[in-house]
Design an enzyme around this catalytic site. Sequence first.
Site, mmCIF file in Angstrom:
data_model
loop_
_atom_site.group_PDB
_atom_site.id
_atom_site.type_symbol
_atom_site.label_atom_id
_atom_site.label_comp_id
_atom_site.label_asym_id
_atom_site.label_seq_id
_atom_site.Cartn_x
_atom_site.Cartn_y
_atom_site.Cartn_z
ATOM 1 C CD GLU A 127 -3.372 -0.909 2.143
ATOM 2 O OE1 GLU A 127 -2.653 -0.414 3.293
ATOM 3 O OE2 GLU A 127 -3.860 -1.347 2.406
ATOM 4 C CG HIS B 102 -9.104 1.270 3.019
ATOM 5 N ND1 HIS B 102 -8.035 1.738 2.358
ATOM 6 C CD2 HIS B 102 -7.987 -0.165 3.849
ATOM 7 C CE1 HIS B 102 -6.672 1.634 2.649
ATOM 8 N NE2 HIS B 102 -6.311 0.692 3.562
#
Length: 320
Positions: free
Chosen positions: A168, A201
């Site tokens: 990420e 997310h």
Amino acid sequence: MAGEEEFSPELLTARRSNGDFVPPEGLCGLSVLSCLLLACSYVGSLYVWRSDLPRDHPAVIKRRFTSVLIVSGLSPLFVWAWREFTGIRTVSSLLALMGIRFEGLIPAIILPLLLTMVLFLGPLMQLAMDCPWSFMDGIRVAFDPWFWMLCFSDMRWLRNQVVAPLTEELVFRACMLPMLVPCAGPTTAIFTCPLFFGVAHFHHVIELLRFRQGTLSGIFFSAVFQFSYTAVFGAYTAFIFIRTGHLVGPVLCHSFCNYMGFPAISTALEHPHRITVLSSYLLGVLLFLLLLFPFTDPSYYGLPTPVCTLTSSLSSLCLP
């Protein structure tokens, strides 16, 4: 001023007669589109495997490791393609722009993580009070190879502490910020980059709905909270990346925050030693604000940091 000219970006693209950097036409559109494609590729890689199993099942985690590591490994190609299309050239290498370099590596490993631990002083104090182990027990466990073998054999631990932070931060910070800084500048890029991270997310909502893990309203509020929290955290790690010019700091901070989770303030309010715990919370926040700029002083990491050479004007974020 002489200082500004000395700090001007090492760009070999079109310039005006006075030497100022002229952003290539369509730079911002191309930068945002590249970041959007990168974010979609990352999230999409999680769903190339069809399965009726929940996300925490070891088989699902292993499959997602494969796809997300492939996308993350290819993500520097997005930055390379963006640089080729825009014609932007820098003295710093592509890897250096992405925070992969040796200069200032030791402080980049220590200081950002220490700063984050200061912010979590309250939760750490609470954890220490509630932990049945003594300090020496903790030291022995930390140096026990069997403990680490157990951790690395746990797919959930490996995902939360290693793979997710590394991939990420590589995709959403190391690859996106070099594309956003020339267009928006360091300050705006810090608050723009986390939007891609926060939206990415939202895919957790799909799985919550799919496996009916809660009410519709509860899932919605959970998604809003997660977006807000990840956006704020993303801005913090983007700040660290720009100030230090290193990827390792954001990765370690990300891993630490995944381990700690969101501070359990409601539990702290009911703690038997709540005055001590709450005082630690407050002291941690105050010390964090006091140390935020000193601990991320670019002079510790090599001035200017590579990503700061991409900005066309002097930014206070790039200065000691």
